[in-house]
Design an enzyme around this catalytic site. Structure first.
Site, PDB file in Angstrom:
ATOM      1  N   LYS A  65       0.845  -1.198   0.000  1.00 15.20           N
ATOM      2  CA  LYS A  65       0.000   0.000   0.000  1.00 15.20           C
ATOM      3  C   LYS A  65       0.879   1.247   0.000  1.00 15.20           C
ATOM      4  O   LYS A  65       1.924   1.272   0.663  1.00 15.20           O
ATOM      5  CB  LYS A  65      -0.915  -0.031   1.231  1.00 15.20           C
ATOM      6  CG  LYS A  65      -1.972   1.067   1.277  1.00 15.20           C
ATOM      7  CD  LYS A  65      -2.866   0.874   2.497  1.00 15.20           C
ATOM      8  CE  LYS A  65      -3.946   1.948   2.595  1.00 15.20           C
ATOM      9  NZ  LYS A  65      -4.827   1.728   3.772  1.00 15.20           N
ATOM     10  N   SER A 101      -9.581   1.605   3.247  1.00 15.31           N
ATOM     11  CA  SER A 101      -8.822   2.351   2.264  1.00 15.31           C
ATOM     12  C   SER A 101      -7.757   1.528   1.539  1.00 15.31           C
ATOM     13  O   SER A 101      -7.074   2.043   0.655  1.00 15.31           O
ATOM     14  CB  SER A 101      -8.116   3.521   2.976  1.00 15.31           C
ATOM     15  OG  SER A 101      -7.216   3.034   3.974  1.00 15.31           O
ATOM     16  N   SER A 148      -9.644  -0.742   7.539  1.00  8.97           N
ATOM     17  CA  SER A 148      -9.210  -0.408   6.189  1.00  8.97           C
ATOM     18  C   SER A 148      -8.585  -1.563   5.416  1.00  8.97           C
ATOM     19  O   SER A 148      -8.354  -1.435   4.219  1.00  8.97           O
ATOM     20  CB  SER A 148      -8.206   0.756   6.226  1.00  8.97           C
ATOM     21  OG  SER A 148      -8.859   1.954   6.568  1.00  8.97           O
TER      22      SER A 148
END
Length: 510
Positions: free
Chosen positions: A80, A171, A195
């Site tokens: 990420k 996210s 997330s």
């Protein structure tokens, strides 16, 4: 080959059935084929091939050189884009950091590299990890791979327009899309309020939020220091256990980390659920919970009970306050953490030069999107001297009560909690963007954020495809540092629900 587990592909690499370079090229080719998903912000093709060549040299010689290598040697992975990667662009999907090149690797990234894993890219996300759809980043929204798989396309009439595709959740949507679409065998996400588990459930991936302190946060650009945890995204629970074993442990660069616990049972593929006590929190029958998710939740509880587990209803009475508590604490810590981005030392700097204060204001207005600016303003309001006790202190007190609710349940003999991960399957993008980010996050984090408030391990496991042909995931929450046991129960579930791999269905070019 790309749909194999980490253990299977690692064995294939060692037996010479495939080379690390060939495997890396297959992943890079797959990334190009699925670029319509917008799962990656940066693809590290040149670096990945170099790392694959080094792994191939080690495997051909049969002797490891330099740092010790392990089961992940030659295995492609993704990260990420809020984890620092040395001399590789790390943006947090924000204009503020669009050209930032960190001088070091995050500890969890370095541990994977030390194992010989091959970094194929940095994945897309909500800006600074503030969102639940992976739709708010400056590089555009991430598309759920299942939007283009046969089950959903058949149910949606085969339409292929932009309003038809569904979100990944957020996210860490890019990381989950990367793993699900077979472009990497594992990915790192971050989990502050769900997330990693939220997109894991919507994308059909296994998503683990470890116990707070078990994995180092060093190099993870902070959102909420007291809740942030590096998350692990894989296609199977056994893969998640392998990665957890590599990443866990004390880090001198992160004072919140602890030694890997040795007093509890680790992951077992032969876990016996007989006499396991499973709690069903009555407060998790939340407004908006779809009938389909509820049915799968009940079905899985019956499956466990039929195998000899004791399933009983439990109460977490302060759950009703957890969303408000989380919002206050999240915004307060966001306001503190985002203060470092002032346009001076690094990050975006405005051309405004009438005064230093004007430059600060312009840089932050231009560098942050409306969601980030809104949380900063809310956090600064909560932290005002006249508001501190009313909001921030009160939220900390409620957080303690939420943690004590879990402690009471586990001390009363419950081994694990079974809950939904999300209210329903993935929403279409056109429907999702109709609501503001704060409303969406409040709705989507309802089942996940309390585990972050209490610092407990939690894992989302895909259990079925909905009537729309989209994944539905269920969540397990366990006592602190019982991550291995939690994954063992998840593995038992995984083996019995038979969730299909997306490799069973074509994922065509857009």
């Amino acid at each position: 080959m790309l749909s194999l587990t980490i253990k299977e592909v690692s064995l294939a690499l060692r037996e010479g059935k495939i080379s690390p370079i060939e495997l890396c090229r297959k992943c890079l080719k797959r990334i190009k084929k699925t670029q319509h998903l917008n799962a990656y912000i940066t693809v590290t093709e040149e670096l990945a091939l170099k790392q694959a060549e080094e792994a191939e040299s080690r495997l051909l010689q049969g002797v490891y050189q330099g740092s010790p290598k392990g089961i992940l040697d030659g295995i492609p992975f993704a990260v990420k884009d809020n984890f620092c990667t040395e001399n590789i662009r790390t943006t947090c999907a924000s204009r503020m950091l669009k050209d930032y090149l960190p001088p070091y690797n995050a500890t969890v990234v370095q541990k994977l590299l030390d194992q010989g894993a091959v970094l194929v890219g940095k994945t897309n996300m909500d800006e600074f990890a503030m969102g639940s759809g992976s739709t708010d980043g400056v590089f555009g929204p991430v598309r759920n791979p299942w939007s283009y798989a046969a089950p959903y396309r058949e149910q949606s009439g085969g339409a292929d327009d932009d309003c038809d595709w569904v979100i990944t959740g957020g996210s860490s949507g890019g990381s989950c899309a990367a793993v699900t679409s077979l472009t990497s065998f594992l990915a790192l996400g971050s989990d502050t309020g769900g997330s990693t588990r939220n997109p894991g459930a919507l994308c059909g991936a296994v998503a683990l939020k470890p116990t707070y302190g078990l994995l180092s946060r060093h190099g993870l650009i902070p959102l909420v220091n007291s809740m942030d945890v590096p998350g692990i995204v894989t296609r199977s629970t056994s893969d998640a256990a392998i990665v957890l074993e590599v990443l866990q442990g004390r880090d001198l660069k992160d004072s919140t980390t602890v030694q890997s616990p040795t007093s509890h049972a680790g992951f077992s593929e032969d876990f016996d659920v007989h006499n396991l006590c499973v709690g069903i929190p009555k407060e998790y029958h939340a407004p908006g919970l779809s009938q389909e998710t509820l049915a799968h939740w009940s079905r899985l509880a019956d499956l466990l009970e039929g195998a000899g587990a004791r399933v009983r209803e439990v109460s977490l009475p302060h759950t009703q306050h957890s969303i408000v508590c989380y919002h206050v604490l999240c915004c307060a810590e966001v306001a503190s953490n985002m203060a470092r981005f002032d346009g001076l030392e690094y990050g975006h700097r405005s051309t405004e030069d009438s005064s230093t204060d004007a430059m600060y204001a312009a840089s932050r207005h231009e560098g942050f999107n409306a969601v980030v600016r809104g949380r900063i303003l809310s956090g600064n309001f909560f932290l005002l001297q006249q508001n501190y006790e009313r909001y921030f202190l009160k939220a900390q007190q409620v957080r303690r009560l939420i943690a004590e609710d879990f402690e009471h349940v586990f001390s009363a003999g419950v081994d694990v909690l079974l809950t939904p991960s999300t209210l329903s399957d993935a929403a279409s993008y056109s429907n999702f963007i109709l609501e503001d980010n704060r409303t969406r996050s409040t709705q989507e984090d309802v089942f996940t954020q309390s585990a972050n408030l209490a610092g407990l391990p939690a894992v989302s496991v895909p259990t079925a495809l909905s009537s729309r042909g989209l994944p539905i995931g269920l969540q397990l929450i366990g006592p602190a540092f019982q991550d291995g046991m939690l994954l063992s129960v998840a593995h038992w579930i995984e083996q019995r629900v038979g969730f299909p791999s997306i490799s069973n269905y074509e994922v065509p070019n857009k």
